[in-house]
Design a protein around this motif. Structure first.
Motif, PDB file in Angstrom:
ATOM      1  N   SER A  86       0.823  -1.212   0.000  1.00  0.00           N
ATOM      2  CA  SER A  86       0.000   0.000   0.000  1.00  0.00           C
ATOM      3  C   SER A  86       0.858   1.265   0.000  1.00  0.00           C
ATOM      4  O   SER A  86       0.369   2.342  -0.332  1.00  0.00           O
ATOM      5  CB  SER A  86      -0.930   0.005   1.212  1.00  0.00           C
ATOM      6  N   ILE A  87       2.119   1.124   0.352  1.00  0.00           N
ATOM      7  CA  ILE A  87       3.025   2.283   0.398  1.00  0.00           C
ATOM      8  C   ILE A  87       3.810   2.383  -0.905  1.00  0.00           C
ATOM      9  O   ILE A  87       3.810   3.416  -1.567  1.00  0.00           O
ATOM     10  CB  ILE A  87       3.958   2.191   1.624  1.00  0.00           C
ATOM     11  N   ILE A  88       4.491   1.298  -1.266  1.00  0.00           N
ATOM     12  CA  ILE A  88       5.207   1.235  -2.538  1.00  0.00           C
ATOM     13  C   ILE A  88       4.847  -0.092  -3.184  1.00  0.00           C
ATOM     14  O   ILE A  88       5.258  -1.148  -2.713  1.00  0.00           O
ATOM     15  CB  ILE A  88       6.736   1.354  -2.355  1.00  0.00           C
ATOM     16  N   GLU A  89       4.081  -0.018  -4.243  1.00  0.00           N
ATOM     17  CA  GLU A  89       3.593  -1.230  -4.896  1.00  0.00           C
ATOM     18  C   GLU A  89       4.663  -1.849  -5.787  1.00  0.00           C
ATOM     19  O   GLU A  89       5.299  -1.177  -6.588  1.00  0.00           O
ATOM     20  CB  GLU A  89       2.361  -0.931  -5.738  1.00  0.00           C
ATOM     21  N   ILE A  90       4.853  -3.140  -5.605  1.00  0.00           N
ATOM     22  CA  ILE A  90       5.655  -3.945  -6.516  1.00  0.00           C
ATOM     23  C   ILE A  90       4.644  -4.816  -7.250  1.00  0.00           C
ATOM     24  O   ILE A  90       4.132  -5.790  -6.692  1.00  0.00           O
ATOM     25  CB  ILE A  90       6.693  -4.792  -5.763  1.00  0.00           C
ATOM     26  N   LYS A  91       4.333  -4.439  -8.467  1.00  0.00           N
ATOM     27  CA  LYS A  91       3.236  -5.077  -9.201  1.00  0.00           C
ATOM     28  C   LYS A  91       3.406  -6.585  -9.318  1.00  0.00           C
ATOM     29  O   LYS A  91       2.426  -7.319  -9.325  1.00  0.00           O
ATOM     30  CB  LYS A  91       3.102  -4.445 -10.590  1.00  0.00           C
ATOM     31  N   GLU A  92       4.637  -7.044  -9.405  1.00  0.00           N
ATOM     32  CA  GLU A  92       4.907  -8.460  -9.632  1.00  0.00           C
ATOM     33  C   GLU A  92       5.002  -9.276  -8.346  1.00  0.00           C
ATOM     34  O   GLU A  92       5.212 -10.489  -8.393  1.00  0.00           O
ATOM     35  CB  GLU A  92       6.224  -8.624 -10.402  1.00  0.00           C
ATOM     36  N   LEU A  93       4.891  -8.653  -7.184  1.00  0.00           N
ATOM     37  CA  LEU A  93       5.179  -9.332  -5.916  1.00  0.00           C
ATOM     38  C   LEU A  93       4.434 -10.649  -5.762  1.00  0.00           C
ATOM     39  O   LEU A  93       5.046 -11.696  -5.542  1.00  0.00           O
ATOM     40  CB  LEU A  93       4.864  -8.410  -4.730  1.00  0.00           C
ATOM     41  N   PHE A  94       3.131 -10.629  -5.876  1.00  0.00           N
ATOM     42  CA  PHE A  94       2.342 -11.833  -5.623  1.00  0.00           C
ATOM     43  C   PHE A  94       2.530 -12.887  -6.715  1.00  0.00           C
ATOM     44  O   PHE A  94       2.587 -14.078  -6.419  1.00  0.00           O
ATOM     45  CB  PHE A  94       0.873 -11.486  -5.416  1.00  0.00           C
ATOM     46  N   SER A  95       2.663 -12.448  -7.956  1.00  0.00           N
ATOM     47  CA  SER A  95       2.860 -13.432  -9.028  1.00  0.00           C
ATOM     48  C   SER A  95       4.246 -14.071  -8.932  1.00  0.00           C
ATOM     49  O   SER A  95       4.391 -15.274  -9.190  1.00  0.00           O
ATOM     50  CB  SER A  95       2.624 -12.818 -10.407  1.00  0.00           C
ATOM     51  N   ILE A  96       5.256 -13.308  -8.539  1.00  0.00           N
ATOM     52  CA  ILE A  96       6.586 -13.903  -8.358  1.00  0.00           C
ATOM     53  C   ILE A  96       6.567 -14.866  -7.183  1.00  0.00           C
ATOM     54  O   ILE A  96       7.143 -15.952  -7.254  1.00  0.00           O
ATOM     55  CB  ILE A  96       7.666 -12.817  -8.181  1.00  0.00           C
ATOM     56  N   MET A  97       5.872 -14.526  -6.104  1.00  0.00           N
ATOM     57  CA  MET A  97       5.795 -15.437  -4.968  1.00  0.00           C
ATOM     58  C   MET A  97       5.087 -16.719  -5.374  1.00  0.00           C
ATOM     59  O   MET A  97       5.521 -17.813  -5.000  1.00  0.00           O
ATOM     60  CB  MET A  97       5.095 -14.775  -3.782  1.00  0.00           C
ATOM     61  N   ASP A  98       4.022 -16.615  -6.132  1.00  0.00           N
ATOM     62  CA  ASP A  98       3.327 -17.816  -6.614  1.00  0.00           C
ATOM     63  C   ASP A  98       4.253 -18.671  -7.479  1.00  0.00           C
ATOM     64  O   ASP A  98       4.312 -19.889  -7.327  1.00  0.00           O
ATOM     65  CB  ASP A  98       2.077 -17.443  -7.410  1.00  0.00           C
ATOM     66  N   MET A  99       4.976 -18.004  -8.376  1.00  0.00           N
ATOM     67  CA  MET A  99       5.882 -18.713  -9.267  1.00  0.00           C
ATOM     68  C   MET A  99       7.007 -19.379  -8.465  1.00  0.00           C
ATOM     69  O   MET A  99       7.310 -20.567  -8.658  1.00  0.00           O
ATOM     70  CB  MET A  99       6.476 -17.712 -10.273  1.00  0.00           C
ATOM     71  N   ALA A 100       7.619 -18.638  -7.563  1.00  0.00           N
ATOM     72  CA  ALA A 100       8.719 -19.166  -6.755  1.00  0.00           C
ATOM     73  C   ALA A 100       8.224 -20.273  -5.826  1.00  0.00           C
ATOM     74  O   ALA A 100       8.949 -21.233  -5.552  1.00  0.00           O
ATOM     75  CB  ALA A 100       9.369 -18.042  -5.968  1.00  0.00           C
ATOM     76  N   GLY A 101       6.993 -20.157  -5.363  1.00  0.00           N
ATOM     77  CA  GLY A 101       6.414 -21.183  -4.513  1.00  0.00           C
ATOM     78  C   GLY A 101       6.333 -22.527  -5.210  1.00  0.00           C
ATOM     79  O   GLY A 101       6.437 -23.576  -4.573  1.00  0.00           O
ATOM     80  N   GLN A 102       6.173 -22.510  -6.513  1.00  0.00           N
ATOM     81  CA  GLN A 102       6.155 -23.755  -7.286  1.00  0.00           C
ATOM     82  C   GLN A 102       7.509 -24.460  -7.250  1.00  0.00           C
ATOM     83  O   GLN A 102       7.603 -25.647  -7.536  1.00  0.00           O
ATOM     84  CB  GLN A 102       5.744 -23.476  -8.731  1.00  0.00           C
ATOM     85  N   PHE A 103       8.553 -23.720  -6.891  1.00  0.00           N
ATOM     86  CA  PHE A 103       9.899 -24.289  -6.788  1.00  0.00           C
ATOM     87  C   PHE A 103      10.295 -24.516  -5.321  1.00  0.00           C
ATOM     88  O   PHE A 103      11.441 -24.811  -5.023  1.00  0.00           O
ATOM     89  CB  PHE A 103      10.919 -23.364  -7.465  1.00  0.00           C
ATOM     90  N   GLY A 104       9.336 -24.331  -4.420  1.00  0.00           N
ATOM     91  CA  GLY A 104       9.600 -24.584  -3.010  1.00  0.00           C
ATOM     92  C   GLY A 104      10.072 -23.385  -2.212  1.00  0.00           C
ATOM     93  O   GLY A 104      10.542 -23.546  -1.078  1.00  0.00           O
ATOM     94  N   ALA A 105       9.948 -22.183  -2.754  1.00  0.00           N
ATOM     95  CA  ALA A 105      10.361 -20.989  -2.008  1.00  0.00           C
ATOM     96  C   ALA A 105       9.550 -20.879  -0.725  1.00  0.00           C
ATOM     97  O   ALA A 105       8.363 -21.193  -0.691  1.00  0.00           O
ATOM     98  CB  ALA A 105      10.175 -19.735  -2.851  1.00  0.00           C
ATOM     99  N   LEU A 106      10.209 -20.441   0.329  1.00  0.00           N
ATOM    100  CA  LEU A 106       9.551 -20.279   1.629  1.00  0.00           C
ATOM    101  C   LEU A 106       8.891 -18.915   1.773  1.00  0.00           C
ATOM    102  O   LEU A 106       7.953 -18.753   2.545  1.00  0.00           O
ATOM    103  CB  LEU A 106      10.578 -20.458   2.754  1.00  0.00           C
ATOM    104  N   GLY A 107       9.399 -17.919   1.066  1.00  0.00           N
ATOM    105  CA  GLY A 107       8.863 -16.569   1.191  1.00  0.00           C
ATOM    106  C   GLY A 107       9.655 -15.593   0.341  1.00  0.00           C
ATOM    107  O   GLY A 107      10.503 -15.992  -0.462  1.00  0.00           O
ATOM    108  N   MET A 108       9.370 -14.317   0.545  1.00  0.00           N
ATOM    109  CA  MET A 108      10.070 -13.244  -0.167  1.00  0.00           C
ATOM    110  C   MET A 108      10.279 -12.091   0.785  1.00  0.00           C
ATOM    111  O   MET A 108       9.532 -11.917   1.743  1.00  0.00           O
ATOM    112  CB  MET A 108       9.246 -12.744  -1.360  1.00  0.00           C
TER     113      MET A 108
END
Length: 125
Positions: free
Chosen positions: A45-67
């Motif tokens: 809500s302060i500084i939007e990173i448009k790709e944040l949620f889609s990158i987390m979803d993508m990285a989650g498919q590879f077993g990422a724990l978080g961002m």
């Protein structure tokens, strides 16, 4: 200085408290990773990173724990367990950078208790 910053920070208090609650001893990688992502999501809500949620979803498919993200919104990191194979990290990085060509990889670091350490060589050294 943004005039709305104090109000936006107040609106994020519940998410930030939830993230801080996860940071209890003994610290676990999964909890720290989730706390980092909750904080990053709250700061949208302060500084939007448009790709944040889609990158987390993508990285989650590879077993990422978080961002995690820098408060400036100019740097983000994908967090994996310390024992994640280099091939998995390579595949995730290639997929994210293939999808988001405007992003650049700055390399990998291994987080350690009490801070970080940067050594030359592969992340799994």
């Amino acid at each position: 200085q943004r005039e709305d910053l104090i109000e936006l920070a107040r609106k994020n208090e519940a998410q930030v408290r939830q993230a801080m609650h996860l940071l209890t001893c003994p610290l676990q990688a999964e909890a720290v990773s989730k706390a980092a992502f909750l904080s990053a999501a709250a700061n949208q809500s302060i500084i939007e990173i448009k790709e944040l949620f889609s990158i987390m979803d993508m990285a989650g498919q590879f077993g990422a724990l978080g961002m995690n993200t820098a408060h400036s919104g100019t740097v983000l990191g994908v967090i994996f367990s310390a024992d994640a194979p280099a091939a998995l990290l390579d595949a995730c990085e290639a997929r994210v950078l293939g999808q988001y060509a405007h992003l650049t990889s700055l390399g990998r670091v291994r987080l350690i208790s009490g801070g970080y350490s940067i050594k030359a060589g592969a992340v799994n050294d």
